[in-house]
Design a protein around this motif. Sequence first.
Motif, PDB file in Angstrom:
ATOM      1  N   SER A 148       0.846  -1.192   0.000  1.00 12.39           N
ATOM      2  CA  SER A 148       0.000   0.000   0.000  1.00 12.39           C
ATOM      3  C   SER A 148       0.880   1.239   0.000  1.00 12.39           C
ATOM      4  O   SER A 148       2.087   1.171   0.255  1.00 12.39           O
ATOM      5  CB  SER A 148      -0.888   0.027   1.250  1.00 12.39           C
ATOM      6  OG  SER A 148      -1.820  -1.013   1.236  1.00 12.39           O
ATOM      7  N   SER A 149       0.246   2.367  -0.254  1.00  9.09           N
ATOM      8  CA  SER A 149       0.951   3.636  -0.167  1.00  9.09           C
ATOM      9  C   SER A 149      -0.006   4.663   0.414  1.00  9.09           C
ATOM     10  O   SER A 149      -1.108   4.322   0.858  1.00  9.09           O
ATOM     11  CB  SER A 149       1.453   4.063  -1.548  1.00  9.09           C
ATOM     12  OG  SER A 149       2.228   5.239  -1.443  1.00  9.09           O
ATOM     13  N   LEU A 150       0.408   5.899   0.432  1.00 13.03           N
ATOM     14  CA  LEU A 150      -0.458   7.012   0.804  1.00 13.03           C
ATOM     15  C   LEU A 150      -0.709   7.821  -0.470  1.00 13.03           C
ATOM     16  O   LEU A 150       0.179   7.922  -1.330  1.00 13.03           O
ATOM     17  CB  LEU A 150       0.215   7.870   1.881  1.00 13.03           C
ATOM     18  CG  LEU A 150       0.497   7.136   3.203  1.00 13.03           C
ATOM     19  CD1 LEU A 150       1.360   7.985   4.129  1.00 13.03           C
ATOM     20  CD2 LEU A 150      -0.796   6.740   3.902  1.00 13.03           C
ATOM     21  N   LYS A 236       2.134  11.868  11.929  1.00 16.53           N
ATOM     22  CA  LYS A 236       1.301  11.738  10.723  1.00 16.53           C
ATOM     23  C   LYS A 236       2.039  12.334   9.523  1.00 16.53           C
ATOM     24  O   LYS A 236       2.226  13.549   9.432  1.00 16.53           O
ATOM     25  CB  LYS A 236      -0.036  12.445  10.913  1.00 16.53           C
ATOM     26  CG  LYS A 236      -0.980  12.296   9.726  1.00 16.53           C
ATOM     27  CD  LYS A 236      -2.288  13.026   9.964  1.00 16.53           C
ATOM     28  CE  LYS A 236      -3.221  12.869   8.759  1.00 16.53           C
ATOM     29  NZ  LYS A 236      -4.497  13.602   8.970  1.00 16.53           N
ATOM     30  N   LYS A 238       2.683  13.853   6.053  1.00 18.79           N
ATOM     31  CA  LYS A 238       1.802  14.638   5.179  1.00 18.79           C
ATOM     32  C   LYS A 238       2.413  14.940   3.819  1.00 18.79           C
ATOM     33  O   LYS A 238       1.701  15.306   2.889  1.00 18.79           O
ATOM     34  CB  LYS A 238       1.382  15.939   5.875  1.00 18.79           C
ATOM     35  CG  LYS A 238       2.523  16.856   6.277  1.00 18.79           C
ATOM     36  CD  LYS A 238       1.975  18.057   7.035  1.00 18.79           C
ATOM     37  CE  LYS A 238       3.077  19.049   7.365  1.00 18.79           C
ATOM     38  NZ  LYS A 238       2.561  20.218   8.106  1.00 18.79           N
ATOM     39  N   VAL A 270       3.529   0.961   4.732  1.00 15.87           N
ATOM     40  CA  VAL A 270       2.299   1.288   5.465  1.00 15.87           C
ATOM     41  C   VAL A 270       1.249   0.193   5.299  1.00 15.87           C
ATOM     42  O   VAL A 270       0.052   0.435   5.360  1.00 15.87           O
ATOM     43  CB  VAL A 270       1.735   2.660   5.017  1.00 15.87           C
ATOM     44  CG1 VAL A 270       2.668   3.777   5.432  1.00 15.87           C
ATOM     45  CG2 VAL A 270       1.486   2.698   3.508  1.00 15.87           C
TER      46      VAL A 270
END
Length: 466
Positions: A148-150, A236, A238, A270
């Motif tokens: 997965s990634s963001l 977190k 960003k 992640v």
Amino acid sequence: MNSYDVAVIGSGPGGYVAAIRCAQLGMKTAIIEKYSTLGGTCLNVGCIPSKALLDSSHHYEDAVKHFEEHGIEIPGDIKVNLEKMIARKQAVVDQTIGGVDFLMKKNNIDVYQGLGSFKDATHITISGDETTEIEAKNTIIATGSKPSSLPFINIDKERVITSTEALKLKEIPKHLIVIGGGVIGLELGQVYKRLGADVSVVEFMDRIIPTMDAGLSKELNKVLKKQKFKINASHKVKSVERVGDEVIVKADNKKGEEVEFKGDYCLVSVGRRPYTDGLNAEAAGVKLNDRGQVEVNDHLQTSASNIYAIGDVIKGAMLAHKAEEEGVFVAETLAGQKPHVDYNLIPGVVYTWPEVAAVGKTEEQLKEAGIEYKKGQFPMRALGRSRASMDLDGFVKVLADKTTDEILGVHMVGARAADMIAEAVVAMEYRASAEDVSRMSHAHPTFTEAIKEAALAATDDRALHM
């Protein structure tokens, strides 16, 4: 057109084990693999290659830091040949893949190379060098997962990388930023930390390995900090920006303040997502949920009655051994047997050093469920075997029902924990009490004595060596 009793889409541990068991039970079986080699993520770019690098880097670290204390003197500088280390890793992978090829031939399983896509519930199109179509009375979806990634991260596979690229770097990073303090990030982070990289872990949750017992997280955090990891929990991320050969990661800490990390590589770790791309599941009447997982019932049967799904592509922990158990479960179900999988007794392992392993309920889960329990904990440093090998970090914790003494969970950090956890699985499979385990003879000196001592500690606080 070739017809089969069972077609398996995906050849990872879940898929190839399912195919073998189906063949053993007399079913005509085919397996379909998108890539040119069998074995899926685990064998090619996951479990096996990462453990090969963990072992190689562990040998190097021992040579640099511990050999002298053992009375072993090596003249000259000890150097890392990363190219050779990566080549050895690949040789291990190739040998393992060759083993799966052999097992397919041995069990008369037909192997198709190409992307398997449903035409309908009983027909599968395979797009490879040429397009083929087969018919299958039953199908097992075992297509696994992908990193997965963001959404704001551009993974360029050069400086901003996933675990796949981290297994074949051409150089040792100067500063590796790891986004995600879970199993994969910590294992690969430790590989490169041992080889000389600075490693900064940036984790969104308030602790590393957040799905495991909080005691394990606290102990591993302490050990990794001692190894000079920089652990940044409650951060977190960003933004991730590459500027030339530098990667800049910006994150907000728990106070809401912006923190900046600069490194030459950034490993995005992640988690993983179910992989169903190109499967054309809807053509077969197979439903996916809003997380992209294939929906299954208690028999691992999808919304199409003749199609089943196993492993990372369905709900539950993304573990190779879970997929294997599910593969055998489906094969035996198709043969009319009554198999079972106890998901509470599937162990979880982190292959850092010391290793982390657990099975059953955590303290947090028992408290949340309102179950009264007792706890026995024993430190690894109190063992003669630990002192002999200089592996002093960690502990074993046994959680048992306060009334019945049945073991409800076992959690450990220490040398060979990945192997030791099997004793706890066996005990819990037979619903052993803490006293049962405490009365078993354990060879001396061994690391597993810590399990006996923790069980003794849970039984009226009777540990002998503490």
